[in-house]
Design a protein around this motif. Structure first.
Motif, mmCIF file in Angstrom:
data_model
loop_
_atom_site.group_PDB
_atom_site.id
_atom_site.type_symbol
_atom_site.label_atom_id
_atom_site.label_comp_id
_atom_site.label_asym_id
_atom_site.label_seq_id
_atom_site.Cartn_x
_atom_site.Cartn_y
_atom_site.Cartn_z
ATOM 1 N N UNK A 41 0.652 -1.015 -0.087
ATOM 2 C CA UNK A 41 0.216 -0.222 -0.075
ATOM 3 C C UNK A 41 0.532 1.280 0.106
ATOM 4 N N UNK A 42 1.645 1.191 0.723
ATOM 5 C CA UNK A 42 2.797 2.135 1.105
ATOM 6 C C UNK A 42 3.444 2.188 -0.521
ATOM 7 N N UNK A 43 3.564 1.784 -1.371
ATOM 8 C CA UNK A 43 4.678 1.625 -2.712
ATOM 9 C C UNK A 43 3.709 2.280 -3.567
ATOM 10 N N UNK A 44 2.302 1.483 -3.069
ATOM 11 C CA UNK A 44 1.177 1.876 -3.868
ATOM 12 C C UNK A 44 0.922 3.765 -4.119
ATOM 13 N N UNK A 49 -4.861 0.350 -5.782
ATOM 14 C CA UNK A 49 -6.535 0.795 -5.456
ATOM 15 C C UNK A 49 -5.018 2.124 -4.830
ATOM 16 N N UNK A 50 -4.635 2.232 -3.655
ATOM 17 C CA UNK A 50 -3.416 3.313 -3.249
ATOM 18 C C UNK A 50 -3.048 4.501 -3.885
ATOM 19 N N UNK A 51 -2.910 3.625 -4.559
ATOM 20 C CA UNK A 51 -2.304 4.315 -5.957
ATOM 21 C C UNK A 51 -3.469 5.400 -7.458
ATOM 22 N N UNK A 80 -1.824 6.873 2.966
ATOM 23 C CA UNK A 80 -0.742 6.387 3.401
ATOM 24 C C UNK A 80 -1.205 6.342 4.488
ATOM 25 N N UNK A 81 -1.767 6.992 5.495
ATOM 26 C CA UNK A 81 -1.669 6.795 6.669
ATOM 27 C C UNK A 81 -3.060 5.478 7.317
#
Length: 255
Positions: free
Chosen positions: A70-73, A166-168, A181-182
């Motif tokens: 998720x952090x990488x996205x 999804x994060x991206x 991120x959080x």
């Protein structure tokens, strides 16, 4: 291909991205080693305060890599919109990327592909580390690798890919990675808001992506939890929504 290579180099040049990968690949075998030693002691009758069931060892610990995914996205996209130092002219990197590659859809697709590959690769490596560590520590007590175990590992990797994408997409919509991120990292490591809501209302399993992760990996363990196909379809829907919205917003907004 050149755009993808450029995006990869930019991601590898980010210290937070490298730190997330290193943390996932170091903590997974370490935690697995600690937990597997306790389980082996319980199996051999040395400890009575630990569950002697070795099932899940190496997999639950590898879920840390899902948070890293998720952090990488987030970082794949957020790097473009972080303020640059004044000595470099200020502004943000997106303006330079626009000059280098005017076709925004190409850049967007390259970022999505990179997010998916990065999340899947990191989680696959973490799962391999966790499985090998658990089997070495358990020794003769290690359970046989079954088809169900391989399928569960595959679903963990799929969840990591979904969450990274999804994060991206969410970061591209917001043009700020702090909230995604959080929320996504915390929901993967500390507490999942979606999962807590799903414990109260069954429809909440479909409300947030972080609630669908446990359903995708361990379907049927909780009341009202959707089946694996339903969880995968719902998670894919969230990914399409997030990535699609991100691409549309990026296409029609100023740099």
């Amino acid at each position: 291909m050149r755009v993808f290579v450029t995006e990869t180099r930019k991601l590898l040049g980010l210290r937070p991205a490298v730190g997330a990968v290193v943390a996932a690949l170091v903590l997974t075998p370490l935690l697995t080693w600690v937990n597997a030693r306790s389980v082996r002691a319980a199996i051999e009758g040395v400890r009575a305060d630990v569950d002697a069931d070795p099932a899940g060892l190496g997999v639950s610990e590898a879920l840390l890599s899902v948070a890293a995914s998720a952090a990488l996205g987030v970082l794949v996209v957020w790097q473009e919109y972080r303020p640059m130092p004044e000595e470099l002219g200020g502004g943000h990197q997106a303006a330079m990327s626009e000059l280098a590659v005017p076709a925004r859809i190409r850049r967007c697709l390259a970022k999505y592909v990179l997010a998916a590959l990065a999340g899947g690769l990191v989680t696959s490596l973490a799962l391999a580390e966790g499985t090998i560590t658990a089997r070495r520590v358990l020794g003769p007590h290690a359970p046989a690798m079954t088809t169900a175990q391989w399928q569960q590992d595959g679903r963990v990797v799929l969840y990591a890919v979904f969450l990274s994408l999804f994060a991206a997409g969410a970061t591209l919509v917001l043009r700020n990675g702090l909230v995604p991120m959080v929320y996504l990292v915390a929901s993967s490591t500390v507490v999942s808001v979606g999962f807590l809501l799903a414990m109260r209302w069954s429809w909440a399993w479909y409300l947030l992506p972080d609630a669908l992760g446990p359903a995708l990996i361990r379907a049927g363990e909780e009341p009202g939890m959707p089946s694996i196909p339903a969880a995968a379809a719902a998670m894919a829907g969230w990914v399409l929504l997030g990535c699609g919205a991100g691409a549309v917003f990026d296409r029609y907004r100023d740099v």
